[in-house]
Write a protein that holds these residues in place. Structure first.
Motif, PDB file in Angstrom:
ATOM      1  N   ASP A 145      25.961  59.295 -69.934  1.00  0.00           N
ATOM      2  CA  ASP A 145      26.791  59.293 -71.480  1.00  0.00           C
ATOM      3  C   ASP A 145      26.039  60.667 -72.608  1.00  0.00           C
ATOM      4  OD1 ASP A 145      27.284  57.133 -70.011  1.00  0.00           O
ATOM      5  OD2 ASP A 145      26.511  56.027 -71.196  1.00  0.00           O
ATOM      6  N   HIS A 146      25.362  61.112 -72.476  1.00  0.00           N
ATOM      7  CA  HIS A 146      24.080  62.261 -73.806  1.00  0.00           C
ATOM      8  C   HIS A 146      25.272  62.962 -73.169  1.00  0.00           C
ATOM      9  CE1 HIS A 146      21.925  60.029 -76.069  1.00  0.00           C
ATOM     10  NE2 HIS A 146      20.437  59.718 -75.148  1.00  0.00           N
ATOM     11  N   ILE A 147      25.246  63.638 -71.875  1.00  0.00           N
ATOM     12  CA  ILE A 147      25.324  64.874 -71.190  1.00  0.00           C
ATOM     13  C   ILE A 147      27.290  64.990 -71.243  1.00  0.00           C
ATOM     14  CG2 ILE A 147      26.151  64.187 -68.678  1.00  0.00           C
ATOM     15  CD1 ILE A 147      24.419  67.911 -70.235  1.00  0.00           C
ATOM     16  N   ASN A 148      27.959  63.962 -71.901  1.00  0.00           N
ATOM     17  CA  ASN A 148      29.046  63.533 -71.488  1.00  0.00           C
ATOM     18  C   ASN A 148      29.051  63.651 -73.163  1.00  0.00           C
ATOM     19  OD1 ASN A 148      31.916  62.644 -70.189  1.00  0.00           O
ATOM     20  ND2 ASN A 148      31.699  61.838 -71.742  1.00  0.00           N
ATOM     21  N   ALA A 149      28.940  63.225 -73.801  1.00  0.00           N
ATOM     22  CA  ALA A 149      29.162  63.263 -75.419  1.00  0.00           C
ATOM     23  C   ALA A 149      28.704  64.847 -75.528  1.00  0.00           C
ATOM     24  CB  ALA A 149      28.296  62.646 -76.000  1.00  0.00           C
ATOM     25  N   ALA A 150      27.478  65.786 -75.420  1.00  0.00           N
ATOM     26  CA  ALA A 150      28.004  67.080 -75.169  1.00  0.00           C
ATOM     27  C   ALA A 150      28.480  67.874 -75.357  1.00  0.00           C
ATOM     28  CB  ALA A 150      26.312  67.599 -75.201  1.00  0.00           C
ATOM     29  N   LEU A 151      29.044  68.163 -73.289  1.00  0.00           N
ATOM     30  CA  LEU A 151      29.655  68.620 -73.072  1.00  0.00           C
ATOM     31  C   LEU A 151      31.470  68.990 -73.496  1.00  0.00           C
ATOM     32  CD1 LEU A 151      27.340  69.705 -69.586  1.00  0.00           C
ATOM     33  CD2 LEU A 151      27.881  70.099 -71.936  1.00  0.00           C
ATOM     34  N   PHE A 152      31.550  67.897 -73.763  1.00  0.00           N
ATOM     35  CA  PHE A 152      33.098  67.072 -73.744  1.00  0.00           C
ATOM     36  C   PHE A 152      33.573  66.562 -75.193  1.00  0.00           C
ATOM     37  CE2 PHE A 152      31.534  66.919 -69.121  1.00  0.00           C
ATOM     38  CZ  PHE A 152      32.537  68.035 -68.736  1.00  0.00           C
TER      39      PHE A 152
END
Length: 377
Positions: A370-377
């Motif tokens: 979820d964190h990587i999703n929020a950071a990149l998208f």
């Protein structure tokens, strides 16, 4: 170095029909006191070639300085002597008592009668395999560690030519698929709200357990000198143990990694401050002495109080150690770095922490995604 050979008791003129066996004698050194030569005689060989082969092996041991004079001491007798004369002075009383019980309850009944010089890896392997039928993996490991340590000492002392226990693999069994019982955050609050009204003593103790991850033995041995109320720190240096029907404080926790400093939540520090102000002094300066004797509090008494609070608060039943599991699980679910959790728990390696709380990993991985999703998208 040559030996002498003879056929013992044979009077046959041609081919032997009496079944007599061959023996050999070999010089194995000199007596340091008398200067006279020492000789070893071994018998029971069916053929002269067998005797010659055994003689050659013994001669090689003598030449290499590896020869050890045979003796009749048994495995059981040696390990008891090792535990009493050597291990006892190196470990805590509770550990000594546990090791002695291993000898009497498991080692002696199974391999204790075998001469130390004659025990084989197969004897020890069968012993471990038999234990696996009734004992846990951890229990077998503890027994095996004692056997290996004893044989290593016998080898280093020159009592046996080889540490055969080091050649044996301990049985492995799959970990039972049991679910660790812990409380949710809501259940923790429910338990603490009830306990605060019923018993300020247990409220302070269980609040500290739930916000520090300390083992119950560490909590019961906690000294006010190790509590820094100004800087919100607790130094874990001791633990309470029970051995030989006596309770005492051990000057070091479970392992070297267990000696640690823990930063304590501000609200817990506030409760500890108020608790200390109202507390009567005690001889050992304990944070949680027995309310009745003002001395060390027994684990069983705490367990009874804990179960009473569980029943009254209506939360699911868990063990006292479950408070430590609850602490670790809560932190990991809140995305606290696993390395920080390891240090607060006092685990020797992060692998221990992650193996113990592997049930939290799926949630941690989802959170990371979820964190990587929020950071990149």
């Amino acid at each position: 170095m040559k030996g002498s050979f003879r056929k013992r008791g044979c009077k046959c003129e041609d081919k032997c029909k009496c079944g007599a066996t061959w023996s050999f004698s070999l010089d194995v050194g000199t007596d340091p006191k008398t200067g006279k030569r020492k000789q070893r005689t071994v018998s029971g060989f069916k053929t002269k070639k067998e005797a010659e082969r055994a003689c050659a092996e013994l001669a090689t041991q003598v030449n290499k300085g590896e020869y050890i004079k045979p003796h009749k001491e048994t495995v059981g007798a040696f390990i008891i002597d090792f535990v009493e004369q050597t291990l006892k002075s190196q470990v805590a009383p509770n550990t000594y008592a546990a090791r002695l019980s291993f000898v009497h309850n498991h080692i002696i009944p199974n391999i204790g009668h075998i001469p130390l010089m004659k025990v084989t890896p197969m004897d020890i392997q069968k012993f471990y395999n038999d234990l696996a039928k009734t004992c846990s993996v951890g229990h077998i490991n503890n027994i095996a560690n004692l056997v290996t340590k004893s044989f290593r000492q016998a080898y280093e002392w020159g009592i046996i030519p080889k540490n055969v226990a080091a050649l044996v693999k301990k049985p492995t069994m799959q970990r039972k698929n049991t679910t660790m019982k812990v409380w949710t955050v809501e259940q923790q609050k429910q338990f603490l709200d009830y306990t605060k009204l019923e018993s300020p003593f247990y409220y302070c103790m269980f609040l500290l357990s739930m916000t520090s991850g300390m083992r119950i033995g560490e909590v019961l041995a906690l000294n006010w000198n190790d509590v820094d109320l100004k800087n919100n720190m607790i130094s874990v240096r001791r633990t309470m143990v029970f051995a030989n029907k006596k309770i005492y404080i051990k000057d070091s926790p479970k392992t070297e990694g267990s000696v640690r400093s823990i930063t304590i939540a501000e609200n817990t520090i506030k409760v500890l401050r108020q608790f200390k102000i109202k507390q009567l002094p005690n001889e050992l300066n304990l944070v949680f002495p027995s309310p009745k004797t003002n001395h060390i509090l027994y684990h069983n008494s705490v367990s009874k109080g804990f179960n009473k609070m569980i029943t009254g608060s209506g939360v699911p039943k868990i063990t006292l150690h479950g408070l430590r599991h609850t602490f670790a699980t809560t932190l990991l679910e809140l995305d606290v770095n696993a390395k920080v959790v390891q240090e607060m728990l006092g685990h020797s390696t992060i692998k221990t922490t992650m193996d113990t709380y592997s049930h939290v990993l799926p949630n941690m991985q989802k959170s990371a995604a979820d964190h990587i999703n929020a950071a990149l998208f």
